[in-house]
Structure formats: structure tokens, C-alpha cells
Design a protein around this motif. Structure first.
Motif, mmCIF file in Angstrom:
data_model
loop_
_atom_site.group_PDB
_atom_site.id
_atom_site.type_symbol
_atom_site.label_atom_id
_atom_site.label_comp_id
_atom_site.label_asym_id
_atom_site.label_seq_id
_atom_site.Cartn_x
_atom_site.Cartn_y
_atom_site.Cartn_z
ATOM 1 N N TYR A 233 0.791 -1.230 0.000
ATOM 2 C CA TYR A 233 0.000 0.000 0.000
ATOM 3 C C TYR A 233 0.827 1.286 0.000
ATOM 4 O O TYR A 233 0.306 2.359 0.278
ATOM 5 C CB TYR A 233 -0.997 -0.017 1.167
ATOM 6 C CG TYR A 233 -2.069 -1.060 0.940
ATOM 7 C CD1 TYR A 233 -3.089 -0.836 0.017
ATOM 8 C CD2 TYR A 233 -2.033 -2.283 1.601
ATOM 9 C CE1 TYR A 233 -4.062 -1.796 -0.232
ATOM 10 C CE2 TYR A 233 -3.006 -3.255 1.361
ATOM 11 C CZ TYR A 233 -4.013 -2.996 0.444
ATOM 12 O OH TYR A 233 -4.978 -3.957 0.185
ATOM 13 N N HIS B 181 -1.378 4.853 0.357
ATOM 14 C CA HIS B 181 -2.803 4.515 0.223
ATOM 15 C C HIS B 181 -3.662 5.790 0.313
ATOM 16 O O HIS B 181 -3.420 6.642 1.167
ATOM 17 C CB HIS B 181 -3.163 3.549 1.357
ATOM 18 C CG HIS B 181 -4.512 2.926 1.251
ATOM 19 N ND1 HIS B 181 -5.676 3.643 1.423
ATOM 20 C CD2 HIS B 181 -4.886 1.642 0.995
ATOM 21 C CE1 HIS B 181 -6.717 2.826 1.286
ATOM 22 N NE2 HIS B 181 -6.265 1.606 1.029
ATOM 23 N N PRO B 182 -4.674 5.911 -0.569
ATOM 24 C CA PRO B 182 -5.469 7.155 -0.603
ATOM 25 C C PRO B 182 -6.224 7.467 0.692
ATOM 26 O O PRO B 182 -6.575 8.619 0.943
ATOM 27 C CB PRO B 182 -6.453 6.920 -1.760
ATOM 28 C CG PRO B 182 -6.458 5.449 -2.002
ATOM 29 C CD PRO B 182 -5.103 4.955 -1.612
ATOM 30 N N ARG B 183 -6.458 6.454 1.526
ATOM 31 C CA ARG B 183 -7.186 6.700 2.778
ATOM 32 C C ARG B 183 -6.264 6.971 3.964
ATOM 33 O O ARG B 183 -6.714 6.968 5.116
ATOM 34 C CB ARG B 183 -8.103 5.511 3.100
ATOM 35 C CG ARG B 183 -9.269 5.378 2.134
ATOM 36 C CD ARG B 183 -10.187 4.239 2.546
ATOM 37 N NE ARG B 183 -11.196 3.972 1.521
ATOM 38 C CZ ARG B 183 -12.383 4.554 1.485
ATOM 39 N NH1 ARG B 183 -12.711 5.437 2.399
ATOM 40 N NH2 ARG B 183 -13.244 4.260 0.533
ATOM 41 N N ALA C 45 -0.865 11.067 -0.520
ATOM 42 C CA ALA C 45 -1.816 9.952 -0.655
ATOM 43 C C ALA C 45 -2.372 9.988 -2.071
ATOM 44 O O ALA C 45 -2.702 11.050 -2.578
ATOM 45 C CB ALA C 45 -2.942 10.097 0.366
ATOM 46 N N THR D 169 -3.479 7.325 -5.893
ATOM 47 C CA THR D 169 -3.805 6.039 -6.518
ATOM 48 C C THR D 169 -3.010 5.864 -7.806
ATOM 49 O O THR D 169 -2.380 6.807 -8.287
ATOM 50 C CB THR D 169 -5.311 5.957 -6.873
ATOM 51 O OG1 THR D 169 -5.624 7.040 -7.759
ATOM 52 C CG2 THR D 169 -6.184 6.046 -5.649
ATOM 53 N N SER E 280 -6.743 2.530 -8.375
ATOM 54 C CA SER E 280 -6.349 1.383 -7.540
ATOM 55 C C SER E 280 -5.556 1.877 -6.326
ATOM 56 O O SER E 280 -4.644 2.686 -6.454
ATOM 57 C CB SER E 280 -5.494 0.415 -8.353
ATOM 58 O OG SER E 280 -4.859 -0.499 -7.484
ATOM 59 N N ASP E 281 -5.929 1.355 -5.133
ATOM 60 C CA ASP E 281 -5.202 1.779 -3.923
ATOM 61 C C ASP E 281 -4.005 0.874 -3.607
ATOM 62 O O ASP E 281 -3.250 1.137 -2.681
ATOM 63 C CB ASP E 281 -6.145 1.864 -2.716
ATOM 64 C CG ASP E 281 -6.932 0.583 -2.485
ATOM 65 O OD1 ASP E 281 -6.557 -0.452 -3.068
ATOM 66 O OD2 ASP E 281 -7.932 0.613 -1.734
ATOM 67 N N ILE F 228 -0.901 0.502 -4.297
ATOM 68 C CA ILE F 228 0.097 1.358 -4.948
ATOM 69 C C ILE F 228 1.265 0.561 -5.528
ATOM 70 O O ILE F 228 1.624 0.698 -6.701
ATOM 71 C CB ILE F 228 0.655 2.410 -3.950
ATOM 72 C CG1 ILE F 228 -0.466 3.210 -3.284
ATOM 73 C CG2 ILE F 228 1.666 3.324 -4.630
ATOM 74 C CD1 ILE F 228 -1.264 4.093 -4.167
ATOM 75 N N GLU G 221 -2.920 10.950 -12.329
ATOM 76 C CA GLU G 221 -2.130 10.076 -11.442
ATOM 77 C C GLU G 221 -0.654 10.138 -11.817
ATOM 78 O O GLU G 221 0.226 10.206 -10.945
ATOM 79 C CB GLU G 221 -2.647 8.635 -11.533
ATOM 80 C CG GLU G 221 -4.005 8.434 -10.878
ATOM 81 C CD GLU G 221 -4.633 7.078 -11.195
ATOM 82 O OE1 GLU G 221 -5.496 6.639 -10.412
ATOM 83 O OE2 GLU G 221 -4.283 6.458 -12.228
#
Length: 268
Positions: free
Chosen positions: A174, A185-187, A206, A208, A213-214, A216, A237
Motif C-alpha cells: 500500500y 494509500h489514498p485513505r 496519498a 492512486t 487502484s489503492d 500502490i 495520477e
């Protein structure tokens, strides 16, 4: 005329085109998969690429990297998912215990002498999923063996931190980071980003890859001067990747700006 401007810009030897193509993010695909980080492992000293698949995939890496570092065909335990099975940096490469003697020997012989190649007895054998490293710091899965942690510190020559990313224990999957920057990770919360950034001593963002897609590290291979993303990665991206990993030369931007300015001038 406009075409005259094109000719004068491109034919000037003072500004070779490769001057600003050498540091950039490139899209690639392995067979029909955009998860190129699964089938390749990229560091500042070498690049491992899965055996099989199309020669196109190999030649994308070779075209960008071959002048600087060895690009090596390899398998690990008979598998092509070498990006997820291995972890490495410019100092060393760690392989799971299932790696055959023949594979180990081939990889050892293909890499620079300064790179230490070692097998690791670890229950969490997909090392690329549970360890993320640059040349100075490694993040590892919270449940990894103490012995493995010591081997990582020793062979890769890094400081090791047990961490999670956005609550995910698979730190190797991630995030992706070089000595220049990192994508997580985006979160990942702002607090976590700040904490990770201070551990790694590089700027983080953070985001994708592969159109949202998270995972990475599955869609991105990166070192200090090159990045490879899955074919589905969007322009936005790609732009984030190029910025955070400092892949845009200031010089390149100037050249592009000059080109644009002279084109606009000729059109008005």
C-alpha cells in the motif's frame, strides 16, 4: 511558419530530446495486466523483471534503465510474481526461503558485486507485500519475525520500523517510496502521512495508480530517477507520481515552456 519552428526546435543539437526524457514516469503492461509492480522489482542499483510475458515489457525497462543499471530476467520459487516475493534496495536483495539454488545463483551473478543477495526464512514469505524500503529506511509488517527484522536492517543497511498504512498491515503493497518521495494509500490520514514522512524523511502524498487502484506498489515501480506505472494510470495520477518522486527536471520544464512559448508566438 509553424513547421519551420518545429524544425528549428527539434534540430537544435543544444537541446537533445533525451535531456528531458531521462527522468519521467512511463506506462507499461505485463501481458494483459496493469499490475506491473507484481512482475518487476526496481531499485537504484538493479531491476528484476519476470521471465516470460512479452519482450515488450522487458524492453520498456531496458530502454529507460539499461545505460545505468542491469535489467535482469528472473523467477523466484518458479513464480513470475517477483515484485511481491522480493524486497531490495541499492545495498541488498532479500528472497524468500522457497527460492531455488539455481535462481539464487543466477540473480547473484547478474547483480553488481556490491549488492548482498540473501534468502530469508520467514512465515510471511511474500516479502514485497510485507516490507517496503528505500536506501535508508524500511517499513515492515507488525507481525514479522524479529530475526527477519534484523536481517532487513543488516542486509539492506536500513533503519526498520513496524508500521501500518491506513490501517493496512501489508505495508509493502500500500505504499511506494524512493529516496526522493513516496506515494501512500489514498485513505491514509494527514496525521499518519506526517508520522510516516518524519520516519522516512521524504515527502509523502496519498494517491492512486491504475485509474483509482489503492494497491500502490502493485501498479508502480519507482527509483530515484525513473517510475513505471500500469497502462491504466491516468494523466492526473501520472502527474502526481512525477511530482512527488521529483521526476520532472527543472531544466525539462524550462525547455517545454520555451517550446510552448515559441509555438504560441508563431501562431499569433
Amino acid at each position: 511558419s509553424l513547421s519551420g519552428h518545429f524544425v528549428s526546435i527539434i534540430s537544435k543539437p543544444a537541446v537533445p530530446l533525451f535531456a528531458f526524457l531521462t527522468k519521467m514516469a512511463v506506462r507499461a503492461q505485463f501481458e494483459n495486466s496493469n499490475e506491473i509492480g507484481v512482475f518487476a522489482k526496481l531499485t537504484n542499483a538493479y531491476c528484476l523483471v519476470a521471465l516470460g510475458g512479452s519482450e515488450n515489457f522487458y524492453s520498456v525497462f531496458e530502454g529507460e534503465l539499461a545505460d545505468h543499471i542491469p535489467v535482469v530476467h528472473a523467477t523466484v520459487a518458479g513464480c513470475r510474481i517477483i515484485g511481491r516475493m522480493t524486497v531490495g534496495n541499492k545495498n541488498g536483495l532479500l528472497l524468500p526461503s522457497t527460492t531455488t539454488d539455481q535462481e539464487l545463483l543466477h540473480i547473484r551473478n547478474s547483480l553488481p558485486d556490491s549488492v548482498v543477495v540473501q534468502r530469508v526464512e520467514e512465515r510471511l514469505s511474500a516479502l514485497g507485500n510485507v516490507i517496503a524500503a528505500n536506501d535508508y529506511v524500511a517499513l515492515v509488517h507488525t507481525d514479522i519475525d524479529r530475526e527477519t527484522e534484523e536481517i532487513v536492517a543488516d542486509v539492506l543497511g536500513v533503519e526498520v520500523f513496524r508500521q501500518t498504512i491506513a490501517g493496512q498491515v501489508l505495508v509493502g503493497s500500500y505504499c511506494a517510496f524512493s529516496n526522493q518521495g513516496g506515494l501512500v494509500h489514498p485513505r491514509t490520514s494527514i496525521e499518519d502521512q506526517d508520522e510516516l514522512s518524519s520516519l522516512l524523511q521524504v515527502p509523502l502524498v496519498a494517491g492512486t495508480v491504475n485509474r483509482g487502484s489503492d494497491v500502490i506498489a502493485a501498479g508502480l515501480c519507482v527509483n530515484d530517477w525513473a517510475a513505471f506505472c500500469g497502462l491504466d494510470t491516468t494523466a492526473t495520477e501520472l502527474s502526481v507520481v512525477e511530482n512527488i518522486f521529483k521526476l520532472r527536471d527543472a531544466n525539462a520544464s524550462n525547455i517545454v515552456t520555451q517550446m510552448r512559448a515559441s509555438l504560441i508566438e508563431s501562431m499569433t
